[in-house]
Scaffold this motif. Sequence first.
Motif, PDB file in Angstrom:
ATOM      1  N   TYR A  58      46.041   1.608  -3.252  1.00  0.00           N
ATOM      2  CA  TYR A  58      45.400   0.215  -3.562  1.00  0.00           C
ATOM      3  C   TYR A  58      46.046  -0.897  -3.014  1.00  0.00           C
ATOM      4  O   TYR A  58      45.487  -1.771  -2.587  1.00  0.00           O
ATOM      5  CB  TYR A  58      46.117   0.291  -5.133  1.00  0.00           C
ATOM      6  CG  TYR A  58      45.820  -1.196  -5.944  1.00  0.00           C
ATOM      7  CD1 TYR A  58      44.523  -1.565  -6.094  1.00  0.00           C
ATOM      8  CD2 TYR A  58      46.618  -2.213  -6.003  1.00  0.00           C
ATOM      9  CE1 TYR A  58      44.045  -2.676  -6.644  1.00  0.00           C
ATOM     10  CE2 TYR A  58      46.522  -3.410  -6.398  1.00  0.00           C
ATOM     11  CZ  TYR A  58      45.373  -3.671  -6.954  1.00  0.00           C
ATOM     12  OH  TYR A  58      45.214  -4.876  -7.584  1.00  0.00           O
ATOM     13  N   TYR A  82      36.517  -6.176  -7.231  1.00  0.00           N
ATOM     14  CA  TYR A  82      37.186  -5.081  -8.191  1.00  0.00           C
ATOM     15  C   TYR A  82      38.781  -5.409  -8.250  1.00  0.00           C
ATOM     16  O   TYR A  82      39.345  -5.490  -9.336  1.00  0.00           O
ATOM     17  CB  TYR A  82      36.842  -3.983  -7.549  1.00  0.00           C
ATOM     18  CG  TYR A  82      35.491  -3.509  -7.437  1.00  0.00           C
ATOM     19  CD1 TYR A  82      34.565  -3.289  -8.569  1.00  0.00           C
ATOM     20  CD2 TYR A  82      35.013  -3.211  -6.412  1.00  0.00           C
ATOM     21  CE1 TYR A  82      33.352  -2.960  -8.484  1.00  0.00           C
ATOM     22  CE2 TYR A  82      33.665  -3.066  -6.078  1.00  0.00           C
ATOM     23  CZ  TYR A  82      32.730  -2.758  -7.302  1.00  0.00           C
ATOM     24  OH  TYR A  82      31.228  -2.608  -7.229  1.00  0.00           O
ATOM     25  N   ASN A  83      39.315  -5.802  -7.215  1.00  0.00           N
ATOM     26  CA  ASN A  83      40.910  -6.065  -6.957  1.00  0.00           C
ATOM     27  C   ASN A  83      41.035  -7.412  -7.864  1.00  0.00           C
ATOM     28  O   ASN A  83      41.995  -7.333  -8.638  1.00  0.00           O
ATOM     29  CB  ASN A  83      41.452  -6.199  -5.838  1.00  0.00           C
ATOM     30  CG  ASN A  83      41.235  -5.041  -5.101  1.00  0.00           C
ATOM     31  OD1 ASN A  83      40.603  -4.984  -3.651  1.00  0.00           O
ATOM     32  ND2 ASN A  83      41.883  -3.723  -5.317  1.00  0.00           N
ATOM     33  N   PHE A  89      40.670  -6.328 -11.644  1.00  0.00           N
ATOM     34  CA  PHE A  89      41.565  -5.695 -12.231  1.00  0.00           C
ATOM     35  C   PHE A  89      42.899  -6.622 -12.160  1.00  0.00           C
ATOM     36  O   PHE A  89      43.550  -6.536 -13.180  1.00  0.00           O
ATOM     37  CB  PHE A  89      41.859  -4.646 -11.069  1.00  0.00           C
ATOM     38  CG  PHE A  89      43.106  -3.644 -11.285  1.00  0.00           C
ATOM     39  CD1 PHE A  89      42.690  -2.777 -12.390  1.00  0.00           C
ATOM     40  CD2 PHE A  89      44.303  -3.778 -10.862  1.00  0.00           C
ATOM     41  CE1 PHE A  89      44.024  -1.890 -12.950  1.00  0.00           C
ATOM     42  CE2 PHE A  89      45.355  -2.809 -11.403  1.00  0.00           C
ATOM     43  CZ  PHE A  89      44.962  -1.911 -12.477  1.00  0.00           C
ATOM     44  N   ASN A  90      43.171  -7.315 -11.312  1.00  0.00           N
ATOM     45  CA  ASN A  90      44.420  -8.351 -11.490  1.00  0.00           C
ATOM     46  C   ASN A  90      44.311  -9.207 -12.770  1.00  0.00           C
ATOM     47  O   ASN A  90      44.898  -9.830 -13.346  1.00  0.00           O
ATOM     48  CB  ASN A  90      44.451  -9.224 -10.069  1.00  0.00           C
ATOM     49  CG  ASN A  90      45.133  -8.201  -9.055  1.00  0.00           C
ATOM     50  OD1 ASN A  90      45.812  -7.181  -9.333  1.00  0.00           O
ATOM     51  ND2 ASN A  90      44.780  -8.650  -7.906  1.00  0.00           N
ATOM     52  N   LEU A 133      47.626   0.917 -18.808  1.00  0.00           N
ATOM     53  CA  LEU A 133      46.881   1.447 -17.811  1.00  0.00           C
ATOM     54  C   LEU A 133      46.919   3.063 -17.696  1.00  0.00           C
ATOM     55  O   LEU A 133      46.108   3.697 -17.102  1.00  0.00           O
ATOM     56  CB  LEU A 133      47.418   0.777 -16.449  1.00  0.00           C
ATOM     57  CG  LEU A 133      47.312  -0.615 -16.353  1.00  0.00           C
ATOM     58  CD1 LEU A 133      47.977  -1.404 -15.015  1.00  0.00           C
ATOM     59  CD2 LEU A 133      45.858  -0.870 -16.119  1.00  0.00           C
TER      60      LEU A 133
END
Length: 223
Positions: free
Chosen positions: A35, A43-44, A47-48, A77
């Motif tokens: 990652y 997407y990152n 996710f953040n 997670l």
Amino acid sequence: MMTNLFSVFDPSTNIFNLSLNWLSTMLGLLFLPLYFWFIPNRYNYFFNFILIKLHNEFKILLKNCNYLTFIFTSLFLFILFNNFLGIFPYIFTSTSHLIMTLSISLPLWLSFMFFGWFKNSQHMFSHLIPQGTPAILMPFMVLIETISNIIRPGTLAVRLSANMIAGHLLMTLLGNTGPSMSNYLIMLLIITQILLLILESAVAIIQSYVFAILSTLYSSETN
């Protein structure tokens, strides 16, 4: 041939009588280093965004113990990853086993109880008797509150494992009826299985969130 409906959840990959199915629980550790080498994309950022939202929500519940949000975010997670792994075919579902869910909930609950009773004993005693309770009902309220505290790790574990088992069993039952169906019914079965797969994806997210948020609430009661 499947002799028992619940045998689909049994570990089946063995080497020297050692079950290797449980290694799927640690597959997330193989993906995490990758990652950090990815170019940031949508997407990152998404996710953040989820992690920041969870951190802010847990921070409100924990009040003065903001550092604990990292524990519960990691817990969310971890459970989410293992729930999603179980949806894919031929991958062992570790969160559908009580031994796995209890090994998560029990140490958390014990740490909360030890911390609360050793550091905030008076605060913990006050939780046993709600404010305004009549004197005659106080012994019963202490008993009820004590029992409700004791069964918390069990309810956390059973809730997660039962919800993961229920959807998988339904998909297995429907899948086993496929060979005996006509072509038209098989098309209907495939559509039903796709809808169940979407439902299971939603259940995987919801149950990991419920587990993390309830653990946070139990932790906040000891502060």
